[in-house]
Motif scaffolding. Structure first.
Motif, mmCIF file in Angstrom:
data_model
loop_
_atom_site.group_PDB
_atom_site.id
_atom_site.type_symbol
_atom_site.label_atom_id
_atom_site.label_comp_id
_atom_site.label_asym_id
_atom_site.label_seq_id
_atom_site.Cartn_x
_atom_site.Cartn_y
_atom_site.Cartn_z
ATOM 1 N N LEU A 25 -15.273 60.682 36.775
ATOM 2 C CA LEU A 25 -13.598 60.636 36.326
ATOM 3 C C LEU A 25 -13.933 60.234 35.217
ATOM 4 O O LEU A 25 -14.593 60.151 34.870
ATOM 5 C CB LEU A 25 -13.246 59.725 37.505
ATOM 6 N N ASP A 26 -12.611 59.875 34.296
ATOM 7 C CA ASP A 26 -12.707 59.399 33.659
ATOM 8 C C ASP A 26 -13.091 57.757 33.834
ATOM 9 O O ASP A 26 -11.752 57.019 33.486
ATOM 10 C CB ASP A 26 -11.261 59.916 32.733
ATOM 11 N N LEU A 60 -14.006 58.141 45.257
ATOM 12 C CA LEU A 60 -14.165 59.647 44.767
ATOM 13 C C LEU A 60 -14.596 60.906 44.797
ATOM 14 O O LEU A 60 -12.926 60.439 45.455
ATOM 15 C CB LEU A 60 -15.515 59.311 46.047
ATOM 16 N N TRP A 61 -14.238 62.122 44.392
ATOM 17 C CA TRP A 61 -13.904 62.610 43.843
ATOM 18 C C TRP A 61 -15.071 63.624 44.252
ATOM 19 O O TRP A 61 -16.192 63.669 43.843
ATOM 20 C CB TRP A 61 -13.400 62.783 42.815
ATOM 21 N N SER A 79 -9.733 57.901 48.454
ATOM 22 C CA SER A 79 -9.750 59.721 47.645
ATOM 23 C C SER A 79 -9.033 59.267 46.301
ATOM 24 O O SER A 79 -7.817 58.917 46.409
ATOM 25 C CB SER A 79 -8.673 60.105 48.599
ATOM 26 N N VAL A 80 -9.690 60.024 45.841
ATOM 27 C CA VAL A 80 -8.951 59.615 44.271
ATOM 28 C C VAL A 80 -7.815 61.113 44.078
ATOM 29 O O VAL A 80 -7.186 60.485 42.762
ATOM 30 C CB VAL A 80 -9.993 60.420 42.953
ATOM 31 N N THR A 292 -4.831 62.016 39.031
ATOM 32 C CA THR A 292 -3.790 61.030 39.406
ATOM 33 C C THR A 292 -4.635 59.930 37.867
ATOM 34 O O THR A 292 -5.569 60.184 37.618
ATOM 35 C CB THR A 292 -5.711 60.799 39.853
ATOM 36 N N GLN A 293 -3.873 59.432 37.672
ATOM 37 C CA GLN A 293 -4.063 58.971 36.247
ATOM 38 C C GLN A 293 -4.302 57.358 36.329
ATOM 39 O O GLN A 293 -3.628 56.387 37.285
ATOM 40 C CB GLN A 293 -2.575 58.088 35.925
ATOM 41 N N ALA A 294 -5.261 56.676 36.291
ATOM 42 C CA ALA A 294 -6.214 55.742 36.666
ATOM 43 C C ALA A 294 -5.200 54.226 36.384
ATOM 44 O O ALA A 294 -5.172 53.661 37.318
ATOM 45 C CB ALA A 294 -6.874 55.577 36.154
#
Ligand code: GLV
Length: 324
Positions: A25-26, A60-61, A79-80, A292-294
């Motif tokens: 992820l970022d 997680l992704w 879930s991401v 998805t935007q953190a």
């Protein structure tokens, strides 16, 4: 059946919660947002697990196949993505740990933008004007009003509802198809298999937003596509395996379907030799309809960690048997 939605006992002794975040992820953005919104949370980045027995939560992704065998005290999985198929596909996924689906305003608005862009593109014939430009061909197509255009949305969860609301505001005729009836202003709700053919027969632009489940894999096949009126359009931002890809190609080649905008595919990345890449009436994006935007998603994660620790019910728990 949804199990273990509550923690068995509130965490009265205030053990420091530990969250595992997957590295692809970022990570920097997620960690910064998590630290800001829940300073008491210790964040570990996979594959550096530290003492794995301390890890209670995992964000997680596409987890590695054996991940869950390493996490003996995991309590909640986040879930991401909005979909949980990437978790269900993991062979070590425990069946008795709640999975919280992602609900992120940033993810929802990105998806609304993607669908709106493609609806307008097909509605105003921009795909055909692109083709005309390549042939240096000057010709005006008839302009159809939004009020005369029927859009059908398959899947009326949080994202589908947001899409439907915007399209209604823009004046389109909107109807939705889902497993259970939905009450949405200006949207005709069609339910279950009994109403599916009628829904399709009245749909000029079909927007597929369904998850991948045992009930939806292969749903969009030759028979399904035949129910759509000739010249209909398809937008798929749900999951690739909803579609039997050969049947879609056939419907496009016969001219039954006018065009398709596809963001998701049975195999990703889409193989180089796949006929979709070069099909003149298929437009492709590489599973980017929305991410998805953190900064907007972290609130959902920390709220649920707080609720779990306080012995309160988690929100948006996936039903593993249904697959979403
Ligand atoms: C993306 O595919 C998601 O599940 O959010």
């Amino acid at each position: 059946m949804i199990t273990h939605v509550f923690r068995s006992e509130p965490n009265m002794n205030q053990v420091k919660p530990v969250l595992l975040v997957k590295r692809d992820l970022d990570v920097a953005t997620w960690v910064q947002a998590l630290n800001q919104q829940m300073p008491a949370l210790e964040v570990r980045i996979w594959p550096e697990l530290g003492d794995p027995s301390e890890i209670q939560f995992a964000l997680l992704w596409m987890p590695p196949p054996e991940l869950f065998t390493q996490l003996p005290n995991l309590e909640v999985i986040f879930s991401v993505g909005a979909g949980i198929d990437h978790l269900v596909a993991c062979p070590s996924l425990p069946r008795n740990i709640p999975i919280v689906r992602m609900v992120d305003p940033g993810l929802t608005s990105g998806m609304v933008e993607y669908v709106l862009y493609n609806v307008l593109r097909f509605h105003r014939g921009m795909d055909r004007y692109d083709a005309q430009q390549r042939a240096a061909h000057w010709s005006a197509l008839p302009q159809i009003s939004a009020e005369a255009r029927a859009i059908g949305i398959m899947g009326l969860g949080i994202i589908g509802q947001a899409v439907a609301e915007l399209l209604v505001t823009m004046g389109f005729k909107v109807h939705g198809w889902s497993q259970t009836p939905k009450v949405l202003k200006g949207v005709k709700s069609c339910v279950g298999e009994a109403e599916r053919d009628a829904f399709l027969q009245n749909t000029e632009i079909l927007v597929a937003l369904l998850p991948s489940t045992v009930a939806t894999v292969g749903l969009i096949d030759a028979r399904f596509l035949t129910q759509l009126p000739r010249g209909a359009f398809l937008i798929n931002a749900g999951r690739g395996d909803l579609i039997r890809e050969g049947d879609l190609l056939d419907a496009l080649d016969r001219g039954h379907l006018a065009a398709a905008a596809l963001d998701v595919f049975s195999q990703e990345p889409l193989p180089v030799g796949h006929p979709f890449w070069r099909h003149p009436r298929v437009s492709i994006t590489p599973h980017v309809a929305s991410t998805t935007q953190a900064d907007t998603a972290v609130g959902h994660v920390v709220t649920n960690i707080g609720r779990w620790q306080a012995g309160q019910p988690l929100g948006h728990v996936a039903d593993l048997e249904q697959g979403y």
